[in-house]
Structure formats: C-alpha cells, structure tokens
Design an enzyme around this catalytic site. Sequence first.
Site, PDB file in Angstrom:
ATOM      1  CG  ASP A  88      -1.859   1.030   1.331  1.00  0.00           C
ATOM      2  OD1 ASP A  88      -2.915   1.098   0.348  1.00  0.00           O
ATOM      3  OD2 ASP A  88      -1.811   1.784   2.126  1.00  0.00           O
ATOM      4  N   GLY A  89       1.749   1.308   0.814  1.00  0.00           N
ATOM      5  CA  GLY A  89       2.709   2.581   0.938  1.00  0.00           C
ATOM      6  C   GLY A  89       3.471   2.652  -0.418  1.00  0.00           C
ATOM      7  CB  THR A 111       2.868  -7.164   1.192  1.00  0.00           C
ATOM      8  OG1 THR A 111       2.801  -7.447   2.846  1.00  0.00           O
ATOM      9  CG2 THR A 111       1.716  -7.227   0.613  1.00  0.00           C
ATOM     10  CG  ASP A 113       1.760  -8.245   6.027  1.00  0.00           C
ATOM     11  OD1 ASP A 113       2.246  -8.967   6.587  1.00  0.00           O
ATOM     12  OD2 ASP A 113       1.684  -6.951   6.514  1.00  0.00           O
ATOM     13  CD  GLN A 239       6.014 -15.292  10.299  1.00  0.00           C
ATOM     14  OE1 GLN A 239       4.717 -15.445  10.287  1.00  0.00           O
ATOM     15  NE2 GLN A 239       6.603 -14.406  11.201  1.00  0.00           N
ATOM     16  NE  ARG A 240      10.127  -8.744   5.848  1.00  0.00           N
ATOM     17  CZ  ARG A 240      10.031  -7.255   6.097  1.00  0.00           C
ATOM     18  NH1 ARG A 240       8.883  -6.842   6.551  1.00  0.00           N
ATOM     19  NH2 ARG A 240      11.218  -6.659   5.972  1.00  0.00           N
TER      20      ARG A 240
END
Length: 308
Positions: A88-89, A111, A113, A239-240
């Site tokens: 989003d950003g 992302t 998320d 997790q990334r």
Amino acid sequence: MNAALRAVVRTASRHDIGVIGYRDGFAGLVKGWTEELDDRRVGGQIQRGGTMIGTSRCPEFKEPDGRARAAAQMAADGVSGLLVIGGDGSFRGALKLQEEHRIAVVGVPGTIDNDIYGTDETIGFDTAVNTAMQAIDRLRDTSEATGMTFFVEVMGRASGTIAIQVALAGGAAGVLVPEEHGEADALAARLRRLGEEGKRSHLVIVSEGDELGGVYEVAQKVSEAAGCEYRVVVLGHVQRGGNPTARDRIISGMMGAGAVEALVAGRAGVMVGMWRGQVVEVPLTEVVARGQGVPRLDMLELAQQLAG
Ligand code: F6P
C-alpha cells in the site's frame, strides 16, 4: 521478489527494452543508486529469497522534494516507466510520482501480509505461510511430547490473513487476529474443556496485530484461564526470507511479465494482480482507496470450526 525481477527483465528484453534496478527501492530513486539489470544478471535468482536490489523505507520520498529528485533522476537515466513491487505505502508513493511528474507507473503486489485490495495473492505470502507452518509442525512435536501449550506469534502488521492460513494449515487449536474481537475468553474456555476431555497440548496462533497486545500478554491471560503450562514463540522475520515456494515463483513470473506488458501497451496507473488464477489489472487509485480489502472471515470461521 527476485522471481518477479527476473520476469520483468526478461519480458522487457523480449521487447528490446532495457531495465535499470534502483537499489533499496525509492531510496535508490532519490539518491541515484542504479544497477543495470539484464538477462544474465537475473539468472540464478528465481530460488532466492529477499530481493537482489534491496528494499528500504524512504522518508524523503514522502515529501514532494524527494519525489522531484526521483523524477529528475529518472529523466537523467532516460527512464520512461516505473514498475514498483510493494504494498500500500509503495503504491501511494508511486501514484504521487505519476500525478506530480507524469511518470508512467505500474504496481506489482509484494507483501507477505496478503492485505492488498484487487489481488487474491501477493508475492511472499505463500512462502511466509509455508515457513510458519513448518515451524508449527516442529513445535507440535515438542508440544505433544511435553504437554505444553505453544502460543506462536506470526507476522501481519494489521492483518490476520497469515495467522488464519497458518492456523488452518497447521491444525491449530485456536487463532487470534485483529479482525475479530473478544475471542480470547472463548479460546481459554475451549482449551480448558479440551484439556478436561484428555487433549494433552495445544497450538495457538496469534497475529502480531491482535488487539489484546503482544503474544506474551495473550499467552499469559489465556493460559491462566485455561490452566495450562505454556511457552511463547515469536516467528518474526524468519517468515520474510528463505527459498520461495513454487506458487510464489509462479505468480511472480505471471505478474512481473504482466506488469511489463501493461507498461508497453500504455496502460499505466494500474496494479497487476491475480484473480482466479489469471493476471488482472486494477487501477492503482482503487487499490489504495480500498485499503486492505475484505478480510476473509469465512476462513477464520473454518479455522475455528476445525480447531479441537
Ligand atoms: O508488511 C509486511 C511485514 O512483514 C509485516 O507483517 C510486519 O509487521 C512488518 O512488515 C515488519 O516490518 P519491519 O521489518 O520494518 O519491522
């Protein structure tokens, strides 16, 4: 993201278009940190986690001055279009660049998320869910051996999507997410009842954005009420990273290639997303206006229904 970069560079090269990578995202645009990307440079990258050109948060880009410097940099580099992989950003910043400096931008959702409107999937999400699921499978062994309950915090700043999918895939006894309020008491009662019925140990997934605060408070409150011994595990940035799953590599290829095709065809100002297995284009203005999209409460209900 490396698989998406590979797809972008190789699709552009089929159109005889050169690609420059800006190191660390918008920071590289503002500061002129460039790197030529060609077919060979993106070779051997498809299986790598992270991103070969880096990423960062860039406060300067939030200011008009920073964006003006970025536009000047792109003009000096002879760049005619910008592909932005992010959330989003990043899309808000890209849209401002397009509005203020008439630069053609196309977004690709990246992302872990999976909380972007207009796409079923985002780059990194499937890998993050699989990584957390593997950790949970291991914790289950310890949980069953010792009889301890494990509260596992997974990422997802303001979105419980990772937590819900991990709970479903890992067969958790409970899941707490920011989208639903007041589940802690019901969870404690369920764990107590299951314990009385002879269940020896439990796994509970807590989203980092849960309203009750951090996983430590949640664990203490729930386990006190349920009467169980517990341990807390925060999976965090584990997790990334790591090798992307097949699904992540495939959607990265599809969306990276689709983004180049959109730019080449003059369809700027869109995000290239996935919908029912196909690449789709959604106006970036709509993507940012709709925010996180609709939370999958049906999946949450299923995770709770199957918990036991
Ligand atoms: O937005 C993706 C995400 O991984 C969130 O799930 C997490 O809260 C955040 O990034 C972590 O960001 P940082 O590395 O800046 O702390």
